[in-house]
Design a protein around this motif. Sequence first.
Motif, PDB file in Angstrom:
ATOM      1  N   SER A 144       0.826  -1.209   0.000  1.00 48.16           N
ATOM      2  CA  SER A 144       0.000   0.000   0.000  1.00 48.16           C
ATOM      3  C   SER A 144       0.860   1.259   0.000  1.00 48.16           C
ATOM      4  CB  SER A 144      -0.930  -0.002   1.217  1.00 48.16           C
ATOM      5  OG  SER A 144      -1.692   1.181   1.266  1.00 48.16           O
ATOM      6  N   VAL A 145       1.921   1.271   0.830  1.00 48.86           N
ATOM      7  CA  VAL A 145       2.845   2.410   0.899  1.00 48.86           C
ATOM      8  C   VAL A 145       3.541   2.605  -0.447  1.00 48.86           C
ATOM      9  CG1 VAL A 145       5.016   3.226   1.907  1.00 48.86           C
ATOM     10  CG2 VAL A 145       3.232   2.284   3.388  1.00 48.86           C
ATOM     11  N   VAL A 146       4.026   1.498  -1.017  1.00 48.89           N
ATOM     12  CA  VAL A 146       4.764   1.555  -2.289  1.00 48.89           C
ATOM     13  C   VAL A 146       3.882   2.097  -3.415  1.00 48.89           C
ATOM     14  CG1 VAL A 146       5.801   0.121  -4.092  1.00 48.89           C
ATOM     15  CG2 VAL A 146       6.439  -0.229  -1.706  1.00 48.89           C
ATOM     16  N   LEU A 147       2.645   1.591  -3.496  1.00 48.25           N
ATOM     17  CA  LEU A 147       1.748   2.035  -4.566  1.00 48.25           C
ATOM     18  C   LEU A 147       1.338   3.492  -4.390  1.00 48.25           C
ATOM     19  CD1 LEU A 147      -0.522  -1.119  -5.038  1.00 48.25           C
ATOM     20  CD2 LEU A 147       1.428  -0.382  -6.422  1.00 48.25           C
ATOM     21  N   ASP A 148       1.122   3.917  -3.141  1.00 53.62           N
ATOM     22  CA  ASP A 148       0.810   5.325  -2.882  1.00 53.62           C
ATOM     23  C   ASP A 148       1.965   6.221  -3.321  1.00 53.62           C
ATOM     24  OD1 ASP A 148      -1.673   4.784  -1.925  1.00 53.62           O
ATOM     25  OD2 ASP A 148      -1.313   5.425   0.134  1.00 53.62           O
ATOM     26  N   PHE A 149       3.186   5.836  -2.948  1.00 55.42           N
ATOM     27  CA  PHE A 149       4.365   6.606  -3.330  1.00 55.42           C
ATOM     28  C   PHE A 149       4.483   6.664  -4.856  1.00 55.42           C
ATOM     29  CE2 PHE A 149       8.839   7.382  -4.138  1.00 55.42           C
ATOM     30  CZ  PHE A 149       9.164   8.345  -3.197  1.00 55.42           C
ATOM     31  N   HIS A 150       4.234   5.526  -5.502  1.00 50.82           N
ATOM     32  CA  HIS A 150       4.326   5.452  -6.970  1.00 50.82           C
ATOM     33  C   HIS A 150       3.328   6.410  -7.630  1.00 50.82           C
ATOM     34  CE1 HIS A 150       5.137   3.229 -10.799  1.00 50.82           C
ATOM     35  NE2 HIS A 150       3.935   3.715 -11.092  1.00 50.82           N
ATOM     36  N   VAL A 151       2.102   6.455  -7.099  1.00 50.48           N
ATOM     37  CA  VAL A 151       1.090   7.372  -7.642  1.00 50.48           C
ATOM     38  C   VAL A 151       1.580   8.819  -7.524  1.00 50.48           C
ATOM     39  CG1 VAL A 151      -1.222   8.326  -7.303  1.00 50.48           C
ATOM     40  CG2 VAL A 151      -0.873   5.852  -7.250  1.00 50.48           C
ATOM     41  N   GLY A 152       2.188   9.168  -6.374  1.00 51.31           N
ATOM     42  CA  GLY A 152       2.730  10.513  -6.180  1.00 51.31           C
ATOM     43  C   GLY A 152       3.816  10.839  -7.187  1.00 51.31           C
ATOM     44  N   VAL A 153       4.665   9.850  -7.490  1.00 48.76           N
ATOM     45  CA  VAL A 153       5.732  10.037  -8.483  1.00 48.76           C
ATOM     46  C   VAL A 153       5.128  10.336  -9.855  1.00 48.76           C
ATOM     47  CG1 VAL A 153       7.618   8.895  -9.726  1.00 48.76           C
ATOM     48  CG2 VAL A 153       7.402   8.604  -7.252  1.00 48.76           C
ATOM     49  N   ARG A 154       4.119   9.541 -10.247  1.00 48.57           N
ATOM     50  CA  ARG A 154       3.498   9.731 -11.559  1.00 48.57           C
ATOM     51  C   ARG A 154       2.832  11.103 -11.656  1.00 48.57           C
ATOM     52  NH1 ARG A 154       5.245   6.248 -15.301  1.00 48.57           N
ATOM     53  NH2 ARG A 154       3.808   7.523 -16.515  1.00 48.57           N
ATOM     54  N   MET A 155       2.199  11.552 -10.572  1.00 50.19           N
ATOM     55  CA  MET A 155       1.553  12.863 -10.592  1.00 50.19           C
ATOM     56  C   MET A 155       2.588  13.977 -10.700  1.00 50.19           C
ATOM     57  SD  MET A 155      -1.585  12.422  -7.861  1.00 50.19           S
ATOM     58  CE  MET A 155      -2.333  13.993  -8.310  1.00 50.19           C
TER      59      MET A 155
END
Length: 636
Positions: free
Chosen positions: A310-321
């Motif tokens: 969950s942490v990894v995917l949240d961080f990944h979404v922030g990177v893409r944004m």
Amino acid sequence: MKKLLTVILIILGLNLGAQNYIEHKIKEGETIESIAKKYLVTPFDILALNPDAKTKFQPNTVLIIPNSKIKNEPINEESKELIGYRTHKVKRKETLYGLSKKYGVSEDEIKKANRFLYSENLKKGDKIRIPKYKTFISKVSLKNTVKKYKVQPKEGKWRIAYKFGITVEELEALNPNMKPILQPGDELNVPNIEDKDEKPIESEYNYYEVLPKEGFYRLKIKTGLTQEELEDLNPELKESGLKAGMVLKIPANAETTIGLSDLETTKLESKIKNFKVKKIALMLPYRLHRIDVDSVEEAKEEIKTNKLLSVVLDFHVGVRMALDSAKQLGISTDLKVFDTERQPSTVSEILSDNDFSDYDAVIGPMEELCFDRVASSLKRDRVPVIAALNNPKEVYANVFQTIPDDKLLQNAIIDFVKADSLKSKVVIIADQSHKAVSEMLKREFTNAKQIYSQIDKKTDKDAHFIYPVQLENVFQPGKTIVFLETNNGAFASSVISMLNALVIDKTEIVLVTLDKNKAFEGKDIDNNNLSNLKFHYPSIHKRFDEQRSNGFVKAYKAEFGVSPSKYVARGFDITIDILLRLAAEENLYEASKEVIETEYIENKFRYNKSLFGGYVNEAVYIVKYDDLKIVEASKL
């Protein structure tokens, strides 16, 4: 008198032998420093023999330059001559890095021979020219201006530069093939000064490397030392002034950090000038091999129950944004994502199968051992590696540590309390395991009252409670600041409840802690009590304001229907900061030399290069509970 002294020194020099000194006629535009650098001696050496040069430094004046008695053996110098080219047809998976190693030429030399490679990537089937060189080895005499020096244990570049009175950059210029990390026994070229003239490294002092564009005013902010104090410790400053790369001696207790409000936030959006595509790698433990991607329900359940994922995917979404936001500013990014699987062996495979030498930055990995493997592997190519969600085991010269050190957080809240204009009364409440912390606070606040938790007489262990009588007559009308230092939830809950009951009439209690850990978040902690006590603590991030207009938050809510987590915000903040810094300068190192502070959604960044390694973020928030919300605090 000065002229007489000069004559005497010259005569003494002649008596010692004609080879001990040489003459130099000053040319237009030269300085003491440039001449000293040319002959690889210190400005002091020149001024000692030419005292008039302090006041009468002008073209055509002849200076006496010392030439050490120590003789150097001629050294081998390698030179190359281009004699032709060979043709190479690029095969699958071949890289510039691999070809440079295969043919013994640099990547830049291959690019110069194939100009299209400056704008295009190497592709299978490309026919490129590989330059061929003839190598010549010649003996070169350095006229005794340098000598060989063996690196001693615990010596790094800055220690050696300080010892011989030169900057780190000048030391690197003398040794173009010097290793990034020096080892005892390594041989270096250093200025050929007498042994007695070498500056000793004194353990009772710290040493600080001056950054580019840093003046006495900025050093005053960072170290607390005035120009006069710095010149007393470093007499050469009176003659040479501040120079980037020079190493200064400072008191051991001087902090080379910047206060919370000493800098204004820099808007890097207005400084964009580098529009080259930014090549970024993202290394995170997705561990996709453990998820059955063919089963949607199973994948959803894994995301719900697996906290790390969950942490990894949240961080990944922030990177893409962040990449999307940067694109709107004209910044293009080539992002490559790697699954580390949380395994050092997988990281080793990633490193061996890919050439990262031309990457602008690598974000991650999360795990300490995996991160250390990546950072140490890429430090030779000076590829910045970003510690985004963890503090690294070692801050190598190519590491950017985004999470401030615990010591920095502690100093921030202590300085914040010291800045209290009312000079309020201070009380320190701590459990038995935090006695050392309590004593440290007592040294900072000498008039503070200390209260400790009780010890169970049967077990001789911490009982984690205090008696109400211990708080009697402690709090009077007016403001009292209470430091509560514990990791025990029950102790924190009971003390907070007792303090809250004492907030009556004109008695004001402000609760503070150096370390806001899980003890302050337990189910028995009443947030109403924390708000009533205006609970203050240092933090690496703040919570965004839901009420204020925020494009990032709106975009996230529009897509996902909920507010972004702190990991989404962190992924966005770290990535947009990296991209904006890269767009403002040639590389991340250049973009982090100036003392600037940036701030985005929940995080801010102000990097300071440590003497012994890379860059550490020193930007800290002081936050407080205010009407059941956590907001940034400006003062007590």
